[in-house]
Design a protein around this motif. Structure first.
Motif, PDB file in Angstrom:
ATOM      1  N   GLY A  71      43.867 -18.874  19.060  1.00 46.41           N
ATOM      2  CA  GLY A  71      45.091 -18.330  18.242  1.00 46.41           C
ATOM      3  C   GLY A  71      45.280 -17.288  17.550  1.00 46.41           C
ATOM      4  N   VAL A  72      43.963 -16.629  16.435  1.00 43.84           N
ATOM      5  CA  VAL A  72      44.159 -15.545  15.843  1.00 43.84           C
ATOM      6  C   VAL A  72      44.515 -14.465  17.062  1.00 43.84           C
ATOM      7  N   VAL A  73      43.637 -14.394  17.882  1.00 43.03           N
ATOM      8  CA  VAL A  73      44.105 -13.284  18.894  1.00 43.03           C
ATOM      9  C   VAL A  73      45.180 -13.471  19.714  1.00 43.03           C
ATOM     10  N   PHE A  74      45.631 -14.699  20.106  1.00 47.73           N
ATOM     11  CA  PHE A  74      47.370 -14.362  20.540  1.00 47.73           C
ATOM     12  C   PHE A  74      47.953 -14.210  19.781  1.00 47.73           C
ATOM     13  N   ALA A  75      47.542 -14.542  18.534  1.00 46.43           N
ATOM     14  CA  ALA A  75      48.248 -14.002  18.216  1.00 46.43           C
ATOM     15  C   ALA A  75      48.955 -12.467  17.210  1.00 46.43           C
ATOM     16  N   LEU A  76      47.758 -11.371  17.356  1.00 50.32           N
ATOM     17  CA  LEU A  76      47.585 -10.377  17.515  1.00 50.32           C
ATOM     18  C   LEU A  76      48.183  -9.577  18.723  1.00 50.32           C
ATOM     19  N   ALA A  77      47.875 -10.558  19.578  1.00 45.33           N
ATOM     20  CA  ALA A  77      48.274  -9.418  20.785  1.00 45.33           C
ATOM     21  C   ALA A  77      49.957 -10.003  20.820  1.00 45.33           C
ATOM     22  N   ALA A  78      50.968 -10.600  20.591  1.00 45.67           N
ATOM     23  CA  ALA A  78      51.908 -10.774  20.902  1.00 45.67           C
ATOM     24  C   ALA A  78      52.393  -9.483  19.708  1.00 45.67           C
ATOM     25  N   LEU A  79      51.656  -9.802  18.426  1.00 44.75           N
ATOM     26  CA  LEU A  79      51.951  -8.637  17.486  1.00 44.75           C
ATOM     27  C   LEU A  79      52.552  -7.280  18.269  1.00 44.75           C
ATOM     28  N   LEU A  80      51.101  -7.003  18.762  1.00 45.30           N
ATOM     29  CA  LEU A  80      50.992  -6.016  19.438  1.00 45.30           C
ATOM     30  C   LEU A  80      52.093  -5.415  20.915  1.00 45.30           C
ATOM     31  N   VAL A  81      52.041  -6.458  21.008  1.00 48.24           N
ATOM     32  CA  VAL A  81      53.426  -6.887  22.221  1.00 48.24           C
ATOM     33  C   VAL A  81      54.712  -6.088  21.522  1.00 48.24           C
TER      34      VAL A  81
END
Length: 458
Positions: free
Chosen positions: A20-30
């Motif tokens: 979940g943390v990885v997904f959230a970080l990826a979404a933030l970077l996008v």
């Protein structure tokens, strides 16, 4: 795993948390990347734009998304209380239009009584999109009744470049010259309805005010609040400018003096009764009413003024936020230049802030409009009844001294009614203010009738 080879629930939980943390970080970077792309100057400078580039198609070479939307203002879609459907007509040499909007005076014949003796009683139609603003002004039947001045073209055309040419580079001088031209002569100077040049600086694309009447009007308004020499082009915020550029034209105005100077009556404020006070102080009239003999006023289209009294204005929401909401074009965020009713674009115009289903939001708007329309009808009946009483009094030979008080009440009541009638949101821009104005109109009309009865006696 535990000693039996099973995966520990705790381990599964930790893995899910990590995912979940990885997904959230990826979404933030996008999201950050998208915002960075939006901040870039992503258009291709195909042509050089100057302060005389009137043709929107030239601007469209650099800004194709905006231009494509701008061209869609030819759409004719009616909402419940506004907009226009395409009404076929047979073209003539005098009027080559094959399609027009429906007639408001045919929809409600009381308007003919309201405007008796004025050109609006001859021809007044529903509003159409910006694409039609020039031809609908040029071919309105009102032109045949009363010759219009060149002043009209400052809101019905791309007038900035012609005014600059007339003034030899001095906008104010060009403004003054255009005001004084007959309409037919001024019409030869303009080529387009409102275009990019009228709202944007060609070198920076910054929003700008190009209409001197607005500059003078807002300066008078700010002076009332103690702000001297206010200049919207240097002192307004960008969000304010997203309303001001619309307020250059969507306003109440009058033609001042023999030079027909376009003037906004804002020295006392933006409320309808404050503008009425201005007109009373200057003793201005648009015409003498044919039935009642009253020195009468015709309100125009005061969207900017009514909006300024509403919850959206107080919340910092501009005209463009609702009528030109942002939309995605690939990685870009652009303002939608298909200017139209928010009810035709509820998803982007309304649901950005209001998290309710489209049907619910539409119902809320139409409820406000329906209630305003009911009150408008009551005010219309009251003013028409007063006009009828005044007409009867004149036919009986009563003198001006006998009826002057009632004529004054008609003048005031009619302007306040017309303020809401001419405003194109059917009260939605500021529902409580619209109701207040219509309530005053009804009261003044009834006071006028009482004045006649008291004069007549038992």
């Amino acid at each position: 795993m535990n000693e039996k080879g099973r995966i520990s629930p705790k381990l599964v939980f930790l893995v899910l948390i990590a995912a979940g943390v990885v997904f959230a970080l990826a979404a933030l970077l996008v999201n950050i990347f998208q915002r960075q792309q939006e901040a870039k100057n992503t258009f291709v400078r195909v042509v050089e734009l100057t302060d005389r580039t009137e043709d929107p198609a030239e601007w469209g070479k650099n800004f194709p998304f905006q231009f494509d939307a701008y061209r869609r203002t030819v759409d004719q879609v009616r909402t419940r209380f506004g907009g226009s459907e395409a009404v076929p007509r047979t073209p003539t040499d005098a009027d080559p239009r094959s399609v027009v909007a429906q007639s408001k005076i045919e929809e409600d014949p009381r308007l003919k009584t309201l405007w008796a003796g004025y050109a609006f009683a001859h021809d007044f139609r529903e509003e159409r999109g910006h694409a039609f603003m020039l031809e609908d002004q040029a071919y309105t039947g009102r032109q045949a009744v009363v010759p219009q001045p060149g002043t009209c073209l400052q809101c019905h055309s791309s007038a900035y470049a012609p005014m600059m040419t007339l003034g030899e580079g001095d906008l104010m001088k060009g403004f003054e010259k255009m005001n004084q031209l007959p309409y037919a002569e001024a019409r030869k100077l303009v080529n387009h309805p409102v275009t990019c040049l009228d709202c944007h600086a060609p070198d920076t694309m910054q929003l700008r005010i190009t209409r001197p009447a607005f500059i003078e009007g807002i300066r008078a308004l700010k002076a009332r609040d103690g702000i001297k020499n206010y200049d919207p082009n240097t002192m307004a915020t960008r969000q304010e400018m997203r309303a001001f550029v619309c307020g250059q034209c969507h306003v109440e105005y009058y033609f001042k003096g023999p030079e027909k100077r376009l003037t906004f009556p804002w020295a006392n404020g933006l409320r309808a009764d404050e503008m009425l006070t201005y007109y009373e102080e200057t003793r201005f009239k648009d015409w003498t009413h044919a039935d009642s003999g009253a020195p009468t006023l015709k309100a125009q289209h005061p969207e900017f003024e009514l909006w300024s009294q509403g919850i959206h204005a107080r919340s910092g929401v501009s005209c463009a936020d609702c009528h030109m909401p942002y939309k995605r074009e690939g990685a870009m965020k652009v303002s939608d230049h298909h200017v139209r009713s928010p009810l035709l674009n509820i998803n982007r115009a309304c649901q950005t802030c209001h998290k309710w289903p489209e049907a619910e939001l539409k119902a809320r708007v139409e409820t406000v409009q329906h209630r305003t329309f009911e009150l408008r009808n009551r005010a219309m009946d009251a003013v028409v009844a007063l006009i009828s009483d005044l007409k009867g009094a004149r036919q009986r030979g009563e003198t001006v001294a006998d009826i002057s008080a009632a004529q004054g009440f008609q003048r005031q009541a009619q302007f306040l009614l017309d303020f809401v009638e001419a405003e194109n949101s059917t009260g939605f821009h500021a529902p409580q203010e619209a109701a207040r104005v219509l309530g005053m109109s009804i009261d003044l009309a009834r006071q006028g009738q009482l004045a006649l009865r008291e004069r007549k006696g038992p």
